[in-house]
Scaffold this active site. Structure first.
Site, PDB file in Angstrom:
ATOM      1  N   ARG A 104      18.953 -89.444 -59.252  1.00 49.87           N
ATOM      2  CA  ARG A 104      18.985 -88.089 -58.723  1.00 49.87           C
ATOM      3  C   ARG A 104      19.791 -88.092 -57.441  1.00 49.87           C
ATOM      4  O   ARG A 104      19.463 -88.811 -56.496  1.00 49.87           O
ATOM      5  CB  ARG A 104      17.536 -87.667 -58.447  1.00 49.87           C
ATOM      6  N   THR A 108      22.075 -82.954 -53.844  1.00 44.31           N
ATOM      7  CA  THR A 108      22.026 -81.815 -54.783  1.00 44.31           C
ATOM      8  C   THR A 108      20.762 -81.833 -55.637  1.00 44.31           C
ATOM      9  O   THR A 108      20.438 -80.833 -56.274  1.00 44.31           O
ATOM     10  CB  THR A 108      23.227 -81.861 -55.736  1.00 44.31           C
ATOM     11  N   ASP A 200       8.519 -92.588 -53.359  1.00 40.93           N
ATOM     12  CA  ASP A 200       9.642 -92.887 -54.268  1.00 40.93           C
ATOM     13  C   ASP A 200       9.210 -94.005 -55.222  1.00 40.93           C
ATOM     14  O   ASP A 200       9.034 -95.159 -54.819  1.00 40.93           O
ATOM     15  CB  ASP A 200      10.868 -93.310 -53.458  1.00 40.93           C
ATOM     16  N   ASP A 203      11.576 -97.155 -55.498  1.00 40.84           N
ATOM     17  CA  ASP A 203      11.521 -98.001 -54.307  1.00 40.84           C
ATOM     18  C   ASP A 203      10.193 -98.754 -54.215  1.00 40.84           C
ATOM     19  O   ASP A 203      10.157 -99.926 -53.839  1.00 40.84           O
ATOM     20  CB  ASP A 203      11.723 -97.152 -53.045  1.00 40.84           C
TER      21      ASP A 203
HETATM   22  O1  PRP Z   1      12.505 -84.602 -61.798  1.00 37.00           O
HETATM   23  P1  PRP Z   1      13.619 -85.016 -60.886  1.00 37.00           P
HETATM   24  O2  PRP Z   1      13.798 -84.076 -59.736  1.00 37.00           O
HETATM   25  O3  PRP Z   1      14.896 -85.279 -61.611  1.00 37.00           O
HETATM   26  O4  PRP Z   1      13.160 -86.377 -60.177  1.00 37.00           O
HETATM   27  C1  PRP Z   1      12.556 -87.406 -60.857  1.00 37.00           C
HETATM   28  C2  PRP Z   1      13.457 -88.585 -60.945  1.00 37.00           C
HETATM   29  O5  PRP Z   1      13.641 -89.169 -59.653  1.00 37.00           O
HETATM   30  C3  PRP Z   1      13.282 -90.550 -59.705  1.00 37.00           C
HETATM   31  O6  PRP Z   1      14.360 -91.344 -59.998  1.00 37.00           O
HETATM   32  P2  PRP Z   1      15.488 -91.703 -58.920  1.00 37.00           P
HETATM   33  O7  PRP Z   1      16.575 -90.706 -58.927  1.00 37.00           O
HETATM   34  O8  PRP Z   1      14.832 -91.948 -57.608  1.00 37.00           O
HETATM   35  O9  PRP Z   1      16.127 -93.023 -59.506  1.00 37.00           O
HETATM   36  P3  PRP Z   1      15.490 -94.489 -59.542  1.00 37.00           P
HETATM   37  O10 PRP Z   1      14.518 -94.484 -60.678  1.00 37.00           O
HETATM   38  O11 PRP Z   1      16.665 -95.348 -59.796  1.00 37.00           O
HETATM   39  O12 PRP Z   1      14.818 -94.762 -58.226  1.00 37.00           O
HETATM   40  C4  PRP Z   1      12.247 -90.579 -60.800  1.00 37.00           C
HETATM   41  O13 PRP Z   1      12.019 -91.881 -61.296  1.00 37.00           O
HETATM   42  C5  PRP Z   1      12.824 -89.638 -61.805  1.00 37.00           C
HETATM   43  O14 PRP Z   1      13.776 -90.214 -62.677  1.00 37.00           O
HETATM   44  O1  URA Z   2       8.233 -87.624 -55.562  1.00 31.21           O
HETATM   45  C1  URA Z   2       9.213 -88.093 -56.165  1.00 31.21           C
HETATM   46  C2  URA Z   2      10.242 -87.299 -56.689  1.00 31.21           C
HETATM   47  C3  URA Z   2      11.274 -87.885 -57.336  1.00 31.21           C
HETATM   48  N1  URA Z   2      11.307 -89.229 -57.441  1.00 31.21           N
HETATM   49  C4  URA Z   2      10.330 -90.020 -56.947  1.00 31.21           C
HETATM   50  O2  URA Z   2      10.381 -91.247 -57.070  1.00 31.21           O
HETATM   51  N2  URA Z   2       9.310 -89.433 -56.299  1.00 31.21           N
HETATM   52 MG    MG Z   3      13.918 -93.503 -56.900  1.00 32.92          MG
END
Ligand code: PRP
Ligand code: URA
Ligand code: MG
Length: 209
Positions: A104, A108, A200, A203
């Site tokens: 994400r 944006t 997160d 993370d």
């Molecule tokens: O519903 P949304 O607003 O799209 O957010 C949710 C997304 O955000 C996080 O991923 P992230 O972008 O942090 O990637 P990562 O799993 O690599 O940390 C989470 O694991 C989802 O995939």
């Molecule tokens: O709360 C949140 C939202 C998006 N992605 C995450 O990992 N945590």
């Molecule tokens: Mg993430």
């Protein structure tokens, strides 16, 4: 409209509280996410079809039940979805795994696709898209779009925690997809994080912050 199922089994709710706790370290976080994913797999597979096979017990022959044929596919959304994968595979080792890489954009909040690798027979399988967090719903919608473009028709979504905004967005974009969550939280904050949420997920799983 797809249904929203809240998996409110006491064991799931207990473990989720420790997952949320800011003091939980990476090792414990990963183990707890793995355990909750197993427990949720039990719920999400409640309606999968069975077939009858003859089985010889030490005492008699009987009709036993096994999962019917070629069936399930698990689609973790990278990265954080990987944290729930092994917990489900422990219960359903015959499932095949397809990966959809999305992150994400922090400005944006739009999902950016960077990787897709799906099993060759993906269209014949009932798919479970896995991601701990359903926040705005953008990543889930994009992942389901990828699957539908490839011709997949039977898709469910599994998340640990969802925001009402994300549930609504997925239900509007993909009304045929049922969503299974361990908790439906209150809202999103200004940065698109789920409140109270767990922070997160990627993370915390991989220790990257
Ligand atoms: O519903 P949304 O607003 O799209 O957010 C949710 C997304 O955000 C996080 O991923 P992230 O972008 O942090 O990637 P990562 O799993 O690599 O940390 C989470 O694991 C989802 O995939
Ligand atoms: O709360 C949140 C939202 C998006 N992605 C995450 O990992 N945590
Ligand atoms: Mg993430």
């Amino acid at each position: 409209m797809g249904k929203l199922v809240i998996c409110d089994h006491p064991l799931i709710q207990h473990k989720l509280t420790f997952i949320r706790d800011v003091r939980t370290n990476t090792k414990d976080f990963r183990e707890l996410v793995d355990e909750v994913a197993s427990l949720m797999a039990y719920e999400i597979t409640r309606e999968v079809p069975l077939e009858t096979v003859k089985v010889q017990t030490p005492v008699a022959e009987m009709d036993g039940k096994i999962l019917a044929g070629r069936m399930l596919g698990l689609i973790p959304i990278l990265r954080a979805g990987l944290g729930m994968l092994d917990g489900i595979l422990k219960l359903i080792p015959a499932a095949k795994v397809g990966h959809v890489g999305l992150f994400r954009d922090p400005e944006t909040l739009q999902p950016v696709e960077y990787y897709t690798k799906l099993p060759t027979d993906v269209t014949e399988r009932e798919l479970i898209v896995i991601d701990p967090m359903l926040a705005t719903g953008g990543s889930a919608i994009a992942a389901i779009d990828v699957l539908k473009k490839r011709g997949c028709t039977q898709i469910k979504m599994m998340n640990l925690i969802a925001a009402p905004e994300g549930v609504k967005a997925v239900q509007e974009a993909h009304p045929d997809v049922d969503i299974y969550v361990a908790a439906l939280d209150e809202k999103l904050d200004d940065h698109g994080y789920i409140v109270p949420g767990l922070g997160d997920a990627g993370d915390r799983l991989f220790g990257t912050k």
